[in-house]
Design an enzyme around this catalytic site. Structure first.
Site, PDB file in Angstrom:
ATOM      1  N   ASP A   1       0.797  -1.240   0.000  1.00 36.79           N
ATOM      2  CA  ASP A   1       0.000   0.000   0.000  1.00 36.79           C
ATOM      3  C   ASP A   1       0.827   1.287   0.000  1.00 36.79           C
ATOM      4  OD1 ASP A   1      -0.973  -0.554   3.509  1.00 36.79           O
ATOM      5  OD2 ASP A   1       0.866   0.296   2.665  1.00 36.79           O
TER       6      ASP A   1
ATOM      7  N   CYS B   1       1.907  -0.434 -21.477  1.00 36.37           N
ATOM      8  CA  CYS B   1       3.275   0.105 -21.469  1.00 36.37           C
ATOM      9  C   CYS B   1       3.498   0.906 -22.748  1.00 36.37           C
ATOM     10  CB  CYS B   1       4.249  -1.070 -21.403  1.00 36.37           C
ATOM     11  SG  CYS B   1       5.977  -0.649 -21.675  1.00 36.37           S
TER      12      CYS B   1
ATOM     13  N   CYS C   1       5.605   0.366 -24.874  1.00 37.62           N
ATOM     14  CA  CYS C   1       5.920  -0.565 -25.972  1.00 37.62           C
ATOM     15  C   CYS C   1       4.647  -1.216 -26.508  1.00 37.62           C
ATOM     16  CB  CYS C   1       6.878  -1.645 -25.485  1.00 37.62           C
ATOM     17  SG  CYS C   1       6.051  -2.964 -24.563  1.00 37.62           S
TER      18      CYS C   1
ATOM     19  N   ALA D   1      -2.271  -1.663  16.763  1.00 39.69           N
ATOM     20  CA  ALA D   1      -0.885  -1.180  16.622  1.00 39.69           C
ATOM     21  C   ALA D   1      -0.801   0.334  16.774  1.00 39.69           C
ATOM     22  CB  ALA D   1      -0.352  -1.602  15.253  1.00 39.69           C
TER      23      ALA D   1
ATOM     24  N   HIS E   1       6.526  -8.117  -1.031  1.00 39.37           N
ATOM     25  CA  HIS E   1       5.479  -8.463  -2.005  1.00 39.37           C
ATOM     26  C   HIS E   1       5.230  -7.358  -3.026  1.00 39.37           C
ATOM     27  CE1 HIS E   1       3.905 -11.467   1.239  1.00 39.37           C
ATOM     28  NE2 HIS E   1       4.981 -11.890   0.642  1.00 39.37           N
TER      29      HIS E   1
HETATM   30  C1  BV8 Z   1       6.083 -18.578  -3.361  1.00 40.39           C
HETATM   31  C2  BV8 Z   1       0.886  -9.133  -2.855  1.00 40.39           C
HETATM   32  C3  BV8 Z   1       7.459 -20.073  -4.517  1.00 40.39           C
HETATM   33  C4  BV8 Z   1      -0.282  -9.068  -3.771  1.00 40.39           C
HETATM   34  C5  BV8 Z   1       0.726 -11.147  -1.443  1.00 40.39           C
HETATM   35  C6  BV8 Z   1       4.637 -22.916   2.747  1.00 40.39           C
HETATM   36  C7  BV8 Z   1       3.537 -23.383   3.399  1.00 40.39           C
HETATM   37  C8  BV8 Z   1       2.245 -23.141   2.837  1.00 40.39           C
HETATM   38  C9  BV8 Z   1       2.081 -22.424   1.641  1.00 40.39           C
HETATM   39  C10 BV8 Z   1       3.184 -21.964   1.002  1.00 40.39           C
HETATM   40  C11 BV8 Z   1       4.451 -22.225   1.538  1.00 40.39           C
HETATM   41  N1  BV8 Z   1       5.353 -21.646   0.719  1.00 40.39           N
HETATM   42  C12 BV8 Z   1       4.692 -21.054  -0.330  1.00 40.39           C
HETATM   43  C13 BV8 Z   1       3.366 -21.254  -0.179  1.00 40.39           C
HETATM   44  C14 BV8 Z   1       2.339 -20.766  -1.068  1.00 40.39           C
HETATM   45  C15 BV8 Z   1       1.956 -19.287  -0.819  1.00 40.39           C
HETATM   46  C16 BV8 Z   1       1.326 -19.141   0.547  1.00 40.39           C
HETATM   47  O1  BV8 Z   1       1.963 -18.742   1.499  1.00 40.39           O
HETATM   48  N2  BV8 Z   1       0.015 -19.453   0.582  1.00 40.39           N
HETATM   49  C17 BV8 Z   1      -0.732 -19.269   1.853  1.00 40.39           C
HETATM   50  C18 BV8 Z   1      -2.061 -18.620   1.524  1.00 40.39           C
HETATM   51  C19 BV8 Z   1      -0.912 -20.583   2.531  1.00 40.39           C
HETATM   52  N3  BV8 Z   1       3.104 -18.404  -0.949  1.00 40.39           N
HETATM   53  C20 BV8 Z   1       3.393 -17.942  -2.198  1.00 40.39           C
HETATM   54  O2  BV8 Z   1       2.783 -18.239  -3.205  1.00 40.39           O
HETATM   55  C21 BV8 Z   1       4.606 -17.012  -2.290  1.00 40.39           C
HETATM   56  N4  BV8 Z   1       5.438 -17.400  -3.386  1.00 40.39           N
HETATM   57  O3  BV8 Z   1       6.049 -19.339  -2.436  1.00 40.39           O
HETATM   58  O4  BV8 Z   1       6.807 -18.809  -4.510  1.00 40.39           O
HETATM   59  C22 BV8 Z   1       8.124 -20.116  -5.813  1.00 40.39           C
HETATM   60  C23 BV8 Z   1       9.477 -20.194  -5.775  1.00 40.39           C
HETATM   61  C24 BV8 Z   1      10.147 -20.320  -6.992  1.00 40.39           C
HETATM   62  C25 BV8 Z   1       9.409 -20.345  -8.221  1.00 40.39           C
HETATM   63  C26 BV8 Z   1       7.998 -20.240  -8.179  1.00 40.39           C
HETATM   64  C27 BV8 Z   1       7.342 -20.094  -6.957  1.00 40.39           C
HETATM   65  C28 BV8 Z   1       4.147 -15.556  -2.612  1.00 40.39           C
HETATM   66  C29 BV8 Z   1       3.270 -15.033  -1.547  1.00 40.39           C
HETATM   67  C30 BV8 Z   1       2.983 -13.534  -1.800  1.00 40.39           C
HETATM   68  C31 BV8 Z   1       1.567 -13.313  -2.290  1.00 40.39           C
HETATM   69  N5  BV8 Z   1       1.274 -11.887  -2.393  1.00 40.39           N
HETATM   70  N6  BV8 Z   1       0.512  -9.803  -1.595  1.00 40.39           N
HETATM   71  C32 BV8 Z   1      -1.390  -8.195  -3.247  1.00 40.39           C
HETATM   72  O5  BV8 Z   1      -1.252  -7.641  -2.148  1.00 40.39           O
HETATM   73  O6  BV8 Z   1      -2.361  -8.069  -3.994  1.00 40.39           O
HETATM   74  S1  BV8 Z   1       0.282 -11.930   0.041  1.00 40.39           S
HETATM   75  C33 BV8 Z   1      -0.800 -10.803   0.839  1.00 40.39           C
HETATM   76  O7  BV8 Z   1      -1.554 -11.593   1.742  1.00 40.39           O
HETATM   77  C34 BV8 Z   1      -0.132  -9.758   1.701  1.00 40.39           C
HETATM   78  O8  BV8 Z   1       1.024  -9.225   1.123  1.00 40.39           O
HETATM   79  C35 BV8 Z   1       0.164 -10.539   2.980  1.00 40.39           C
HETATM   80  O9  BV8 Z   1       1.374 -11.262   2.836  1.00 40.39           O
HETATM   81  C36 BV8 Z   1      -0.968 -11.527   3.031  1.00 40.39           C
HETATM   82  C37 BV8 Z   1      -2.026 -11.054   3.971  1.00 40.39           C
HETATM   83  O10 BV8 Z   1      -1.569 -11.334   5.258  1.00 40.39           O
HETATM   84  P1  BV8 Z   1      -1.532 -10.144   6.360  1.00 40.39           P
HETATM   85  O11 BV8 Z   1      -0.813  -8.975   5.792  1.00 40.39           O
HETATM   86  O12 BV8 Z   1      -1.039 -10.758   7.590  1.00 40.39           O
HETATM   87  O13 BV8 Z   1      -3.067  -9.683   6.468  1.00 40.39           O
HETATM   88  P2  BV8 Z   1      -4.311 -10.505   7.096  1.00 40.39           P
HETATM   89  O14 BV8 Z   1      -5.528  -9.753   6.688  1.00 40.39           O
HETATM   90  O15 BV8 Z   1      -4.198 -11.944   6.793  1.00 40.39           O
HETATM   91  O16 BV8 Z   1      -4.122 -10.358   8.684  1.00 40.39           O
HETATM   92  C38 BV8 Z   1      -4.202  -9.091   9.295  1.00 40.39           C
HETATM   93  C39 BV8 Z   1      -3.706  -9.300  10.728  1.00 40.39           C
HETATM   94  O17 BV8 Z   1      -3.692  -8.031  11.375  1.00 40.39           O
HETATM   95  C40 BV8 Z   1      -4.604 -10.224  11.561  1.00 40.39           C
HETATM   96  O18 BV8 Z   1      -3.771 -11.069  12.341  1.00 40.39           O
HETATM   97  C41 BV8 Z   1      -5.398  -9.258  12.451  1.00 40.39           C
HETATM   98  O19 BV8 Z   1      -5.697  -9.818  13.692  1.00 40.39           O
HETATM   99  C42 BV8 Z   1      -4.381  -8.115  12.602  1.00 40.39           C
HETATM  100  N7  BV8 Z   1      -4.944  -6.783  12.842  1.00 40.39           N
HETATM  101  C43 BV8 Z   1      -6.073  -6.238  12.292  1.00 40.39           C
HETATM  102  N8  BV8 Z   1      -6.210  -4.942  12.718  1.00 40.39           N
HETATM  103  C44 BV8 Z   1      -5.121  -4.658  13.496  1.00 40.39           C
HETATM  104  C45 BV8 Z   1      -4.309  -5.836  13.570  1.00 40.39           C
HETATM  105  N9  BV8 Z   1      -3.150  -5.887  14.266  1.00 40.39           N
HETATM  106  C46 BV8 Z   1      -2.769  -4.741  14.943  1.00 40.39           C
HETATM  107  N10 BV8 Z   1      -3.498  -3.570  14.895  1.00 40.39           N
HETATM  108  C47 BV8 Z   1      -4.660  -3.497  14.201  1.00 40.39           C
HETATM  109  N11 BV8 Z   1      -5.357  -2.357  14.204  1.00 40.39           N
HETATM  110 ZN    ZN Z   2       6.719  -2.770 -22.381  1.00 42.18          ZN
END
Ligand code: BV8
Ligand code: ZN
Length: 238
Positions: free
Chosen positions: A103, A147, A149, A230, A118
């Site tokens: 963001d 783009c 291009c 936070a 990310h």
């Molecule tokens: C990859 C960008 C390999 C896009 C994002 C191991 C185990 C299991 C699965 C996997 C593994 N390794 C890989 C995987 C697969 C996958 C994965 O993790 N899947 C999950 C769903 C199980 N990972 C991937 O695919 C990664 N790539 O592994 O590549 C590879 C290697 C070589 C060649 C090919 C491939 C890539 C992952 C990145 C994906 N992109 N974002 C976009 O944003 O549009 S992920 C996106 O979701 C965010 O960036 C973030 O990472 C995630 C969301 O999580 P949070 O940010 O934690 O948000 P959430 O809403 O879940 O939670 C909010 C928290 O805040 C809560 O706990 C809540 O209680 C708290 N909260 C709320 N309000 C407050 C608060 N806390 C404090 N104060 C407040 N006020």
């Molecule tokens: Zn281009």
């Protein structure tokens, strides 16, 4: 209070601090989180839209989602949690901010040393020539954007199933190794390899401090877990 006091001492006594943030740190600014209430867009789960397959299938639909998020983010401001981390960066000789957020609110708050695991929703990348450039227009005049291009552009973010930018995880692990305190703020710790940094920090000997309104899979691994928004807790710590 004892916990807050304890963590304040750990931070004050640390030469090096590293921080991992997730969508929760931007929640008080009004940015919808992924899993929280409203974490859905038009009944699509983030994992359904944030994939190269979804973009290949329907680039317009995916761009409508990113355009909606860009407009939502453009309307809000960094909150006291983002600002407290800027002060911490100034205070500490060794400091790294590692974020999963695309963001750009850390940038707008004034943070300097940011590892964007990310990517960045305010940058576009060409599928043809690979060029990537900043674009802060919200809304975008035409979807999908193109783009110079002529190639179709995508958001310069990391989608599920895609690897993180080269060397990014190595840099993040190095930052965690040189930290005595690792703050884990507003993440549900479900997405990897980002969440893997938490046990990594523990094993590297850092004090792991979780700040979250809710429990997470790593609450028991943390040396201290501060429950609350936070934006209210971080200003008390820094
Ligand atoms: C990859 C960008 C390999 C896009 C994002 C191991 C185990 C299991 C699965 C996997 C593994 N390794 C890989 C995987 C697969 C996958 C994965 O993790 N899947 C999950 C769903 C199980 N990972 C991937 O695919 C990664 N790539 O592994 O590549 C590879 C290697 C070589 C060649 C090919 C491939 C890539 C992952 C990145 C994906 N992109 N974002 C976009 O944003 O549009 S992920 C996106 O979701 C965010 O960036 C973030 O990472 C995630 C969301 O999580 P949070 O940010 O934690 O948000 P959430 O809403 O879940 O939670 C909010 C928290 O805040 C809560 O706990 C809540 O209680 C708290 N909260 C709320 N309000 C407050 C608060 N806390 C404090 N104060 C407040 N006020
Ligand atoms: Zn281009």
């Amino acid at each position: 209070m004892a916990d807050i006091e304890q963590v304040r001492e750990w931070i004050a006594g640390a030469a090096g601090v590293a921080v991992l943030t997730g969508a929760g740190i931007s929640a008080e600014s009004g940015v919808p989180t992924f899993r929280g209430a409203g974490g859905l867009w038009n009944n699509y789960k983030a994992e359904e839209l944030a994939t190269p397959e979804a973009f290949a299938r329907d680039p317009r639909l995916v761009w409508e989602w990113y355009n909606w998020r860009r407009e939502a983010i453009a309307k809000v401001l960094p909150n006291p949690a983002h600002k407290a981390l800027v002060r911490l960066e100034i205070d500490k000789r060794i400091f790294t901010l590692i974020t999963q957020n695309v963001d750009g609110l850390h940038d707008r708050a004034g943070s300097g040393k940011i590892l964007k695991l990310h990517g960045d929703i305010w940058r576009l990348r060409c599928l043809e020539c690979g060029a990537n450039w900043p674009d802060r227009r919200a809304p975008l005049p035409k979807l999908p954007p193109h783009c110079q291009c002529g190639g179709v552009a995508r958001p310069n973010v990391v989608w599920f199933g895609e690897p993180l930018p080269d060397g990014m995880m190595k840099e993040a692990e190095h930052a965690v190794e040189s930290a005595q305190v690792f703050l884990v703020i507003g993440t549900s710790a479900n997405v990897f390899p980002a969440a893997g940094l938490i046990p990594y920090a523990r094993h590297a000997g850092a004090k792991v401090v979780e700040i979250n309104t809710d429990e997470t899979p790593y609450t028991n691994l943390a040396d201290c877990s501060l429950r609350g928004p936070a934006g209210q807790i971080l200003p008390q710590l820094i």
